[in-house]
Design a protein around this motif. Structure first.
Motif, mmCIF file in Angstrom:
data_model
loop_
_atom_site.group_PDB
_atom_site.id
_atom_site.type_symbol
_atom_site.label_atom_id
_atom_site.label_comp_id
_atom_site.label_asym_id
_atom_site.label_seq_id
_atom_site.Cartn_x
_atom_site.Cartn_y
_atom_site.Cartn_z
ATOM 1 N N VAL A 1 -3.404 -4.671 -4.677
ATOM 2 C CA VAL A 1 -2.818 -3.350 -4.893
ATOM 3 C C VAL A 1 -2.862 -2.981 -6.375
ATOM 4 O O VAL A 1 -3.063 -1.815 -6.725
ATOM 5 C CB VAL A 1 -1.396 -3.239 -4.290
ATOM 6 C CG1 VAL A 1 -0.364 -3.952 -5.107
ATOM 7 C CG2 VAL A 1 -1.012 -1.783 -4.084
ATOM 8 N N ALA B 1 0.839 -1.205 0.000
ATOM 9 C CA ALA B 1 0.000 0.000 0.000
ATOM 10 C C ALA B 1 0.871 1.251 0.000
ATOM 11 O O ALA B 1 0.518 2.267 -0.620
ATOM 12 C CB ALA B 1 -0.937 -0.003 1.207
ATOM 13 N N TYR C 1 1.862 1.930 -3.486
ATOM 14 C CA TYR C 1 0.714 2.509 -4.189
ATOM 15 C C TYR C 1 0.578 3.997 -3.867
ATOM 16 O O TYR C 1 0.228 4.797 -4.732
ATOM 17 C CB TYR C 1 -0.554 1.755 -3.781
ATOM 18 C CG TYR C 1 -1.840 2.387 -4.224
ATOM 19 C CD1 TYR C 1 -2.333 2.167 -5.496
ATOM 20 C CD2 TYR C 1 -2.575 3.197 -3.361
ATOM 21 C CE1 TYR C 1 -3.526 2.746 -5.913
ATOM 22 C CE2 TYR C 1 -3.762 3.772 -3.767
ATOM 23 C CZ TYR C 1 -4.233 3.547 -5.041
ATOM 24 O OH TYR C 1 -5.411 4.114 -5.439
#
Length: 118
Positions: free
Chosen positions: A106, A40, A43
């Protein structure tokens, strides 16, 4: 008397194994969370927004190596304790699927964000 002693030993061993399996499950869950949080973070990096899908996929494939390894080892340990008679190859397949699922999650978020900006 021997029967009672044998039963007490069996219950103690069973309880110890249950504790070990519980601890292994907790560590596997922590490993999963750590790996997912690291992905994450990839991302969320500002430069990720401008990446192509192919570049982001390549980035994710090599991101978070220590978290990836920790999750892999911890999940394999847990599965081996929980299902000791199952072949290790089956456990490795399950571990690889769990890792692929985290990466897919993701990537799905990235693709949604890309679709929303186009």
């Amino acid at each position: 008397m021997r029967m009672m002693l044998a039963l007490a030993l069996a219950l103690t061993a069973s309880s110890a194994l249950a504790d070990e399996v519980g601890d292994a499950h907790k560590l596997a869950s922590q490993g999963r969370d750590s790996y997912s949080n690291c992905l994450a973070g990839e991302y969320s990096r500002p430069e990720a927004k401008g990446m192509s899908v192919q570049d982001f996929a390549a980035d994710i494939a090599i991101a978070c190596p220590s978290e990836w390894q920790n999750f892999r080892v911890r999940l394999l340990d847990y599965l081996s304790l929980q299902f000791p008679s199952t072949d290790t190859g089956v456990h490795l397949t399950t571990v690889n699927h769990a890792i692929a699922t985290a990466e897919k999650d993701v990537m799905t978020a990235f693709l949604r964000r890309k679709g929303a900006t186009n």
